[in-house]
Enzyme design. Structure first.
Site, PDB file in Angstrom:
ATOM      1  N   SER A   1      -7.406   3.523  -1.915  1.00 28.62           N
ATOM      2  CA  SER A   1      -7.560   3.345  -0.475  1.00 28.62           C
ATOM      3  C   SER A   1      -9.035   3.450  -0.116  1.00 28.62           C
ATOM      4  O   SER A   1      -9.717   4.358  -0.578  1.00 28.62           O
ATOM      5  CB  SER A   1      -6.772   4.435   0.263  1.00 28.62           C
ATOM      6  OG  SER A   1      -7.208   4.553   1.594  1.00 28.62           O
TER       7      SER A   1
ATOM      8  N   LYS B   1       0.839  -1.186   0.000  1.00 31.94           N
ATOM      9  CA  LYS B   1       0.000   0.000   0.000  1.00 31.94           C
ATOM     10  C   LYS B   1       0.882   1.246   0.000  1.00 31.94           C
ATOM     11  O   LYS B   1       1.994   1.230   0.512  1.00 31.94           O
ATOM     12  CB  LYS B   1      -0.893   0.014   1.244  1.00 31.94           C
ATOM     13  CG  LYS B   1      -1.977  -1.053   1.197  1.00 31.94           C
ATOM     14  CD  LYS B   1      -2.766  -1.064   2.499  1.00 31.94           C
ATOM     15  CE  LYS B   1      -3.989  -1.946   2.414  1.00 31.94           C
ATOM     16  NZ  LYS B   1      -3.757  -3.300   1.990  1.00 31.94           N
TER      17      LYS B   1
ATOM     18  N   HIS C   1      -3.933   1.724   4.852  1.00 31.20           N
ATOM     19  CA  HIS C   1      -3.296   2.964   4.412  1.00 31.20           C
ATOM     20  C   HIS C   1      -3.071   3.932   5.575  1.00 31.20           C
ATOM     21  O   HIS C   1      -2.057   4.627   5.622  1.00 31.20           O
ATOM     22  CB  HIS C   1      -4.148   3.633   3.321  1.00 31.20           C
ATOM     23  CG  HIS C   1      -4.108   2.906   2.017  1.00 31.20           C
ATOM     24  ND1 HIS C   1      -5.017   1.922   1.696  1.00 31.20           N
ATOM     25  CD2 HIS C   1      -3.263   3.005   0.958  1.00 31.20           C
ATOM     26  CE1 HIS C   1      -4.737   1.446   0.495  1.00 31.20           C
ATOM     27  NE2 HIS C   1      -3.678   2.096   0.022  1.00 31.20           N
TER      28      HIS C   1
ATOM     29  N   GLY D   1     -10.179   4.102   2.887  1.00 28.95           N
ATOM     30  CA  GLY D   1     -10.319   5.224   3.814  1.00 28.95           C
ATOM     31  C   GLY D   1     -10.023   6.590   3.213  1.00 28.95           C
ATOM     32  O   GLY D   1     -10.713   7.571   3.506  1.00 28.95           O
TER      33      GLY D   1
END
Length: 115
Positions: free
Chosen positions: A88, A20, A47, A90
């Site tokens: 991601s 990531k 992340h 989030g």
């Protein structure tokens, strides 16, 4: 303080594997000088774990940071290839075009692709 920004490496990613990454905007507290950096590591399960490491390090230098999004990088150092892809959950999808430009400035002899 602007020289503090120049001391922060544009790119810090793991030397091999799929992991990531996040795109982070860093700026001088109370100022207008800023730059975008790339950070990626296999040690991050999510992340936000990357951001949780970057943020205090930048604050210690008197810098503020905000996450611009995330994705994944596949780094094959044997074949000198980097692949930027994904997003991601989030933070949303990073601008992979910006990421690729940052990577090109460090990995000059690599083939760098994005999806």
């Amino acid at each position: 303080m602007a020289d503090t920004l120049s001391k922060v490496p544009d790119v810090e990613i793991d030397p091999e594997g799929k992991f990531k990454y996040i795109l982070v905007n860093i700026k001088v507290k109370g100022g207008t000088d800023h730059k975008v950096i790339v950070r990626g590591t296999k040690s991050a399960e999510y992340h936000n774990h990357i951001f949780e490491k970057v943020n205090p390090a930048m604050e210690a230098l008197g810098l503020e940071c905000s996450c611009l999004g995330g994705g994944k990088i596949e780094h094959n150092n044997k074949d000198k290839k980097l692949r930027v892809f994904g997003e991601s959950t989030g933070y949303g999808k990073a601008d992979h075009g910006v990421t690729v430009e940052k990577l090109k400035s460090v990995y000059k002899d690599y083939e760098i692709t994005m999806e």
